[in-house]
Design a protein around this motif. Structure first.
Motif, PDB file in Angstrom:
ATOM      1  N   ARG A   1      -9.213  -5.748 -53.162  1.00 49.91           N
ATOM      2  CA  ARG A   1      -9.200  -4.501 -52.410  1.00 49.91           C
ATOM      3  C   ARG A   1      -9.742  -4.725 -51.014  1.00 49.91           C
ATOM      4  O   ARG A   1     -10.491  -5.669 -50.762  1.00 49.91           O
ATOM      5  CB  ARG A   1      -9.995  -3.417 -53.137  1.00 49.91           C
ATOM      6  N   GLN A   2      -9.362  -3.811 -50.127  1.00 47.19           N
ATOM      7  CA  GLN A   2      -9.772  -3.922 -48.737  1.00 47.19           C
ATOM      8  C   GLN A   2      -9.938  -2.550 -48.136  1.00 47.19           C
ATOM      9  O   GLN A   2      -9.118  -1.653 -48.362  1.00 47.19           O
ATOM     10  CB  GLN A   2      -8.733  -4.725 -47.944  1.00 47.19           C
ATOM     11  N   THR A   3     -11.015  -2.391 -47.369  1.00 45.22           N
ATOM     12  CA  THR A   3     -11.246  -1.175 -46.605  1.00 45.22           C
ATOM     13  C   THR A   3     -11.233  -1.539 -45.128  1.00 45.22           C
ATOM     14  O   THR A   3     -11.455  -2.702 -44.767  1.00 45.22           O
ATOM     15  CB  THR A   3     -12.577  -0.524 -46.981  1.00 45.22           C
ATOM     16  N   PRO A   4     -10.983  -0.567 -44.259  1.00 46.04           N
ATOM     17  CA  PRO A   4     -10.894  -0.872 -42.825  1.00 46.04           C
ATOM     18  C   PRO A   4     -12.143  -1.573 -42.305  1.00 46.04           C
ATOM     19  O   PRO A   4     -13.267  -1.151 -42.581  1.00 46.04           O
ATOM     20  CB  PRO A   4     -10.720   0.505 -42.187  1.00 46.04           C
ATOM     21  N   GLY A   5     -11.926  -2.641 -41.569  1.00 41.86           N
ATOM     22  CA  GLY A   5     -13.032  -3.365 -40.956  1.00 41.86           C
ATOM     23  C   GLY A   5     -13.737  -4.345 -41.871  1.00 41.86           C
ATOM     24  O   GLY A   5     -14.679  -5.016 -41.443  1.00 41.86           O
ATOM     25  N   LYS A   6     -13.287  -4.426 -43.110  1.00 40.04           N
ATOM     26  CA  LYS A   6     -13.921  -5.335 -44.055  1.00 40.04           C
ATOM     27  C   LYS A   6     -12.924  -6.366 -44.569  1.00 40.04           C
ATOM     28  O   LYS A   6     -11.713  -6.137 -44.544  1.00 40.04           O
ATOM     29  CB  LYS A   6     -14.526  -4.565 -45.228  1.00 40.04           C
ATOM     30  N   GLN A   7     -13.455  -7.470 -45.058  1.00 40.27           N
ATOM     31  CA  GLN A   7     -12.594  -8.498 -45.631  1.00 40.27           C
ATOM     32  C   GLN A   7     -12.102  -8.069 -47.009  1.00 40.27           C
ATOM     33  O   GLN A   7     -12.759  -7.292 -47.712  1.00 40.27           O
ATOM     34  CB  GLN A   7     -13.366  -9.818 -45.747  1.00 40.27           C
ATOM     35  N   ARG A   8     -10.962  -8.611 -47.364  1.00 39.66           N
ATOM     36  CA  ARG A   8     -10.432  -8.356 -48.691  1.00 39.66           C
ATOM     37  C   ARG A   8     -11.367  -9.003 -49.723  1.00 39.66           C
ATOM     38  O   ARG A   8     -11.825 -10.136 -49.535  1.00 39.66           O
ATOM     39  CB  ARG A   8      -9.018  -8.931 -48.805  1.00 39.66           C
ATOM     40  N   GLU A   9     -11.642  -8.279 -50.806  1.00 40.07           N
ATOM     41  CA  GLU A   9     -12.558  -8.780 -51.811  1.00 40.07           C
ATOM     42  C   GLU A   9     -11.922  -8.754 -53.193  1.00 40.07           C
ATOM     43  O   GLU A   9     -11.089  -7.887 -53.495  1.00 40.07           O
ATOM     44  CB  GLU A   9     -13.854  -7.962 -51.833  1.00 40.07           C
ATOM     45  N   MET A  10     -12.323  -9.705 -54.018  1.00 40.08           N
ATOM     46  CA  MET A  10     -11.808  -9.796 -55.367  1.00 40.08           C
ATOM     47  C   MET A  10     -12.368  -8.659 -56.207  1.00 40.08           C
ATOM     48  O   MET A  10     -13.562  -8.369 -56.148  1.00 40.08           O
ATOM     49  CB  MET A  10     -12.165 -11.147 -55.977  1.00 40.08           C
ATOM     50  N   VAL A  11     -11.505  -8.046 -57.004  1.00 40.15           N
ATOM     51  CA  VAL A  11     -11.924  -7.006 -57.945  1.00 40.15           C
ATOM     52  C   VAL A  11     -11.931  -7.574 -59.366  1.00 40.15           C
ATOM     53  O   VAL A  11     -12.926  -7.502 -60.074  1.00 40.15           O
ATOM     54  CB  VAL A  11     -11.004  -5.780 -57.865  1.00 40.15           C
ATOM     55  N   ALA A  12     -10.776  -8.137 -59.761  1.00 40.61           N
ATOM     56  CA  ALA A  12     -10.650  -8.701 -61.106  1.00 40.61           C
ATOM     57  C   ALA A  12      -9.474  -9.656 -61.134  1.00 40.61           C
ATOM     58  O   ALA A  12      -8.474  -9.433 -60.446  1.00 40.61           O
ATOM     59  CB  ALA A  12     -10.455  -7.601 -62.147  1.00 40.61           C
ATOM     60  N   THR A  13      -9.607 -10.708 -61.932  1.00 39.48           N
ATOM     61  CA  THR A  13      -8.519 -11.664 -62.105  1.00 39.48           C
ATOM     62  C   THR A  13      -8.372 -12.015 -63.579  1.00 39.48           C
ATOM     63  O   THR A  13      -9.317 -11.862 -64.374  1.00 39.48           O
ATOM     64  CB  THR A  13      -8.767 -12.962 -61.315  1.00 39.48           C
ATOM     65  N   ILE A  14      -7.176 -12.470 -63.932  1.00 46.07           N
ATOM     66  CA  ILE A  14      -6.914 -12.902 -65.301  1.00 46.07           C
ATOM     67  C   ILE A  14      -6.006 -14.119 -65.250  1.00 46.07           C
ATOM     68  O   ILE A  14      -4.991 -14.124 -64.542  1.00 46.07           O
ATOM     69  CB  ILE A  14      -6.308 -11.764 -66.145  1.00 46.07           C
ATOM     70  N   THR A  15      -6.385 -15.163 -65.975  1.00 47.03           N
ATOM     71  CA  THR A  15      -5.588 -16.384 -65.973  1.00 47.03           C
ATOM     72  C   THR A  15      -4.477 -16.302 -67.009  1.00 47.03           C
ATOM     73  O   THR A  15      -4.448 -15.389 -67.845  1.00 47.03           O
ATOM     74  CB  THR A  15      -6.460 -17.602 -66.277  1.00 47.03           C
ATOM     75  N   SER A  16      -3.599 -17.292 -66.978  1.00 43.01           N
ATOM     76  CA  SER A  16      -2.518 -17.329 -67.954  1.00 43.01           C
ATOM     77  C   SER A  16      -3.070 -17.496 -69.368  1.00 43.01           C
ATOM     78  O   SER A  16      -2.425 -17.097 -70.337  1.00 43.01           O
ATOM     79  CB  SER A  16      -1.560 -18.480 -67.629  1.00 43.01           C
ATOM     80  N   GLY A  17      -4.269 -18.044 -69.469  1.00 44.44           N
ATOM     81  CA  GLY A  17      -4.899 -18.198 -70.771  1.00 44.44           C
ATOM     82  C   GLY A  17      -5.707 -16.985 -71.200  1.00 44.44           C
ATOM     83  O   GLY A  17      -6.322 -17.004 -72.272  1.00 44.44           O
ATOM     84  N   GLY A  18      -5.708 -15.965 -70.354  1.00 49.03           N
ATOM     85  CA  GLY A  18      -6.394 -14.729 -70.717  1.00 49.03           C
ATOM     86  C   GLY A  18      -7.854 -14.648 -70.302  1.00 49.03           C
ATOM     87  O   GLY A  18      -8.549 -13.696 -70.667  1.00 49.03           O
ATOM     88  N   ILE A  19      -8.318 -15.608 -69.524  1.00 53.98           N
ATOM     89  CA  ILE A  19      -9.703 -15.570 -69.061  1.00 53.98           C
ATOM     90  C   ILE A  19      -9.817 -14.565 -67.924  1.00 53.98           C
ATOM     91  O   ILE A  19      -9.066 -14.618 -66.958  1.00 53.98           O
ATOM     92  CB  ILE A  19     -10.156 -16.964 -68.598  1.00 53.98           C
ATOM     93  N   LYS A  20     -10.774 -13.656 -68.058  1.00 47.71           N
ATOM     94  CA  LYS A  20     -10.947 -12.576 -67.089  1.00 47.71           C
ATOM     95  C   LYS A  20     -12.207 -12.792 -66.263  1.00 47.71           C
ATOM     96  O   LYS A  20     -13.208 -13.293 -66.762  1.00 47.71           O
ATOM     97  CB  LYS A  20     -11.033 -11.230 -67.810  1.00 47.71           C
ATOM     98  N   ASN A  21     -12.126 -12.357 -65.029  1.00 46.05           N
ATOM     99  CA  ASN A  21     -13.266 -12.431 -64.129  1.00 46.05           C
ATOM    100  C   ASN A  21     -13.347 -11.127 -63.361  1.00 46.05           C
ATOM    101  O   ASN A  21     -12.331 -10.640 -62.859  1.00 46.05           O
ATOM    102  CB  ASN A  21     -13.114 -13.607 -63.159  1.00 46.05           C
ATOM    103  N   TYR A  22     -14.543 -10.564 -63.275  1.00 49.50           N
ATOM    104  CA  TYR A  22     -14.738  -9.281 -62.608  1.00 49.50           C
ATOM    105  C   TYR A  22     -15.789  -9.396 -61.516  1.00 49.50           C
ATOM    106  O   TYR A  22     -16.780 -10.111 -61.666  1.00 49.50           O
ATOM    107  CB  TYR A  22     -15.193  -8.207 -63.599  1.00 49.50           C
ATOM    108  N   ALA A  23     -15.583  -8.639 -60.460  1.00 48.82           N
ATOM    109  CA  ALA A  23     -16.635  -8.492 -59.471  1.00 48.82           C
ATOM    110  C   ALA A  23     -17.766  -7.682 -60.093  1.00 48.82           C
ATOM    111  O   ALA A  23     -17.533  -6.799 -60.928  1.00 48.82           O
ATOM    112  CB  ALA A  23     -16.105  -7.780 -58.230  1.00 48.82           C
ATOM    113  N   ASP A  24     -18.975  -7.974 -59.688  1.00 48.59           N
ATOM    114  CA  ASP A  24     -20.129  -7.277 -60.272  1.00 48.59           C
ATOM    115  C   ASP A  24     -20.032  -5.765 -60.100  1.00 48.59           C
ATOM    116  O   ASP A  24     -20.466  -5.006 -60.975  1.00 48.59           O
ATOM    117  CB  ASP A  24     -21.425  -7.794 -59.629  1.00 48.59           C
ATOM    118  N   PHE A  25     -19.459  -5.330 -58.989  1.00 45.44           N
ATOM    119  CA  PHE A  25     -19.461  -3.891 -58.707  1.00 45.44           C
ATOM    120  C   PHE A  25     -18.472  -3.108 -59.568  1.00 45.44           C
ATOM    121  O   PHE A  25     -18.442  -1.882 -59.520  1.00 45.44           O
ATOM    122  CB  PHE A  25     -19.205  -3.615 -57.221  1.00 45.44           C
ATOM    123  N   VAL A  26     -17.649  -3.780 -60.385  1.00 47.57           N
ATOM    124  CA  VAL A  26     -16.727  -3.071 -61.274  1.00 47.57           C
ATOM    125  C   VAL A  26     -16.968  -3.363 -62.748  1.00 47.57           C
ATOM    126  O   VAL A  26     -16.322  -2.775 -63.611  1.00 47.57           O
ATOM    127  CB  VAL A  26     -15.250  -3.357 -60.934  1.00 47.57           C
TER     128      VAL A  26
END
Length: 120
Positions: free
Chosen positions: A38-63
């Motif tokens: 996600r990205q808001t004006p004036g800020k860098q794009r930041e990771m929210v959540a990802t999932i690999t082909s093997g189903g491994i999930k990663n979340y940003a602390d804020f979500v």
């Protein structure tokens, strides 16, 4: 050429829920991972959540505990967002890291973005 089609953004009150979806199509040999940023004006794009082909999930602390990433096929990913906060307001982008062939290097592709607005 690979394309990502996103849907599901919109306006919601704080405490509410939204579901984003992203479908990949095109010349894909194998998807390594998909995710939401996600990205808001004036800020860098930041990771929210990802999932690999093997189903491994990663979340940003804020979500953590509020958002859930999932897949129902190899090429479609969802982001279930609940207990939304005003500060979650942003443009949400889908990302796909994939290999076009067995021997070619992996490529990143981005969706066009979908606006999520959380009102107080």
């Amino acid at each position: 050429q690979v394309q990502l089609v996103e849907s599901g953004g919109g306006l919601v009150q704080a405490g509410g829920s939204l579901r984003l979806s992203c479908a990949a199509s095109g010349n894909i040999f194998r998807i390594n991972a998909m995710g939401w940023y996600r990205q808001t004006p004036g800020k860098q794009r930041e990771m929210v959540a990802t999932i690999t082909s093997g189903g491994i999930k990663n979340y940003a602390d804020f979500v953590k505990g509020r958002f859930t990433i999932s897949r129902d096929s190899a090429e479609t990913v969802y982001l279930e967002m609940s207990s939304l906060k005003v500060e979650d307001t942003a443009v949400y982008y889908c990302n796909c890291n994939y290999k076009p062939t067995l021997v070619r290097s992996s490529i990143d592709v981005w969706g066009q973005g979908t606006q999520v607005t959380v009102s107080a």
